[in-house]
Motif scaffolding. Sequence first.
Motif, short mmCIF file in Angstrom:
data_model
loop_
_atom_site.label_atom_id
_atom_site.label_comp_id
_atom_site.label_asym_id
_atom_site.label_seq_id
_atom_site.Cartn_x
_atom_site.Cartn_y
_atom_site.Cartn_z
N ALA A 153 31.17 -88.68 23.48
CA ALA A 153 31.53 -89.73 22.48
C ALA A 153 33.43 -89.33 21.96
O ALA A 153 34.21 -90.26 22.31
CB ALA A 153 31.14 -90.47 20.99
N ALA A 154 33.27 -88.27 21.46
CA ALA A 154 34.84 -87.58 21.09
C ALA A 154 36.31 -87.74 21.73
O ALA A 154 37.00 -87.91 21.85
CB ALA A 154 34.86 -86.72 20.88
N VAL A 155 35.61 -87.22 23.52
CA VAL A 155 36.07 -87.61 24.48
C VAL A 155 36.05 -88.75 25.34
O VAL A 155 38.22 -89.31 25.35
CB VAL A 155 35.88 -86.53 25.87
N VAL A 156 35.16 -89.55 25.20
CA VAL A 156 35.94 -91.50 25.35
C VAL A 156 37.03 -92.01 24.13
O VAL A 156 37.59 -92.62 24.87
CB VAL A 156 34.25 -91.84 25.63
N ALA A 157 36.88 -91.96 23.10
CA ALA A 157 37.59 -92.15 21.46
C ALA A 157 38.75 -91.23 22.16
O ALA A 157 39.83 -92.44 22.29
CB ALA A 157 36.80 -92.09 20.98
N LEU A 158 38.63 -90.78 22.13
CA LEU A 158 40.10 -90.08 22.34
C LEU A 158 40.70 -90.46 24.33
O LEU A 158 41.93 -90.44 23.62
CB LEU A 158 40.35 -88.31 22.69
N VAL A 159 40.27 -90.80 24.96
CA VAL A 159 40.43 -91.68 26.43
C VAL A 159 40.75 -92.58 26.30
O VAL A 159 42.06 -93.44 26.37
CB VAL A 159 40.02 -90.47 27.24
N PHE A 160 40.43 -93.27 25.29
CA PHE A 160 40.55 -94.74 24.87
C PHE A 160 41.79 -94.85 23.80
O PHE A 160 43.00 -95.89 24.41
CB PHE A 160 39.33 -95.34 24.40
N CYS A 161 42.24 -94.13 23.00
CA CYS A 161 42.97 -94.01 21.49
C CYS A 161 44.22 -93.76 22.92
O CYS A 161 45.79 -94.58 22.89
CB CYS A 161 42.42 -93.32 20.94
N GLY A 162 44.03 -93.23 23.78
CA GLY A 162 45.60 -92.40 24.93
C GLY A 162 46.06 -93.48 25.70
O GLY A 162 46.95 -93.94 25.34
N PHE A 163 44.91 -94.26 26.38
CA PHE A 163 45.34 -95.70 27.11
C PHE A 163 46.15 -96.79 26.29
O PHE A 163 46.69 -97.16 26.55
CB PHE A 163 44.24 -95.62 27.78
N ALA A 164 45.52 -96.93 24.84
CA ALA A 164 45.73 -97.75 24.17
C ALA A 164 47.02 -97.74 23.91
O ALA A 164 47.79 -98.66 23.96
CB ALA A 164 44.76 -98.15 23.08
N ALA A 165 47.31 -96.09 23.18
CA ALA A 165 48.30 -95.87 22.82
C ALA A 165 50.12 -96.03 23.79
O ALA A 165 50.79 -96.43 24.50
CB ALA A 165 48.99 -94.85 22.51
N LEU A 166 49.33 -95.66 25.26
CA LEU A 166 50.42 -95.58 26.36
C LEU A 166 50.69 -97.18 27.03
O LEU A 166 51.31 -97.26 26.91
CB LEU A 166 49.86 -95.01 27.84
N LEU A 167 49.56 -98.33 27.29
CA LEU A 167 49.66 -99.89 27.06
C LEU A 167 50.80 -99.92 25.95
O LEU A 167 51.60 -100.63 26.04
CB LEU A 167 48.49 -100.24 26.69
N ALA A 168 50.73 -99.45 24.48
CA ALA A 168 51.25 -100.12 23.35
C ALA A 168 52.97 -99.68 23.62
O ALA A 168 53.84 -100.44 23.14
CB ALA A 168 51.22 -99.10 22.03
N LEU A 169 53.39 -98.88 24.42
CA LEU A 169 54.12 -98.09 24.45
C LEU A 169 54.69 -99.01 26.00
O LEU A 169 56.04 -99.65 25.82
CB LEU A 169 54.78 -95.96 24.77
N LEU A 170 54.31 -99.10 26.79
CA LEU A 170 54.82 -99.24 28.11
C LEU A 170 55.19 -101.53 27.96
O LEU A 170 56.65 -102.01 28.36
CB LEU A 170 54.33 -99.50 29.22
N SER A 171 54.08 -102.03 26.56
CA SER A 171 54.69 -103.11 26.29
C SER A 171 55.87 -103.21 25.29
O SER A 171 56.83 -104.03 25.12
CB SER A 171 53.44 -103.80 25.72
N GLY A 172 55.84 -102.38 24.80
CA GLY A 172 56.95 -102.01 23.66
C GLY A 172 58.52 -101.78 24.70
O GLY A 172 59.01 -102.71 23.94
N GLY A 173 58.39 -101.13 26.19
CA GLY A 173 59.43 -101.13 26.51
C GLY A 173 59.96 -102.26 27.10
O GLY A 173 61.11 -102.76 26.94
N ALA A 174 59.24 -102.69 27.71
CA ALA A 174 58.58 -104.03 28.54
C ALA A 174 59.73 -105.22 27.36
O ALA A 174 60.61 -105.50 28.35
CB ALA A 174 57.61 -104.42 29.46
N ALA A 175 59.08 -105.57 26.31
CA ALA A 175 59.95 -106.11 25.51
C ALA A 175 61.40 -106.25 25.10
O ALA A 175 62.25 -106.77 24.83
CB ALA A 175 59.05 -106.09 24.08
N LEU A 176 61.50 -104.90 24.86
CA LEU A 176 63.22 -104.48 24.00
C LEU A 176 64.11 -104.30 25.63
O LEU A 176 64.80 -105.01 25.15
CB LEU A 176 63.26 -102.29 24.16
N ALA A 177 63.45 -104.24 27.30
CA ALA A 177 64.37 -104.44 27.97
C ALA A 177 64.59 -106.16 28.89
O ALA A 177 65.27 -106.05 28.89
CB ALA A 177 63.46 -103.50 29.17
N GLY A 178 63.16 -106.48 28.24
CA GLY A 178 63.74 -107.97 28.16
C GLY A 178 64.91 -108.62 26.80
O GLY A 178 64.75 -109.81 27.67
#
Length: 201
Positions: A176-201
């Motif tokens: 569960a700890a590994v799953v939570a860490l991986v999920f949080c990592g993906f969520a943070a990555l998606l947030a960064l990508l969406s934030g970068g896309a918003a700035l580029a737009g």
Amino acid sequence: MSEGLVRAMAGAYRDPRGAMARQVARGLSESRALFHLMLAAALFWVASLPRAVETARGLDIADPVEGAVAAHLFAYLALGPLLGYGLAALVHLVARALGGRGGFLGARSALFWAALLGAPLALGIAALGAVAASAGGAGRLPWLALPGYAALGYWLWLFAASIAEAEGFPRTRRVAAVVALVFCGFAALLALLSGGAALAG
């Protein structure tokens, strides 16, 4: 859903690892795993409809609601299963790298079973949103985020317990700890990508 499946799901909410162990002992089946996946996809599609209809009403196109319903149907019942198989393969490869002793079928069975267990949770959150919206157009009240996050956290535990049993890990908490860490990592990555896309737009 059959009465036996409903009873199995109810038991899994109390003892998710035990429920997966019973499936493994009975013998895993590709057809059963696929059935769980398709039923979960159909239930998630139903849960997505209120939000899809609400979003579609703001679009300036002909028959926006019909288009949104059809688009979500294609996404959940055609693309969703393909994504599920790919994700299950990735889960097994990661589990094997960490010492898992299961197989690809076990990972698929665990993931698709966990998805089916998560579908009623998604329906419940969708129903809460619909009730709040009908109570005065406040369908996005901040308090609705709390049950949503609670349901997500509980689902991550259901998934971790299922994959721990299917892959032969002795401790569910570590998985569960590994799953939570991986999920949080993906969520943070998606947030960064969406934030970068918003700035580029």
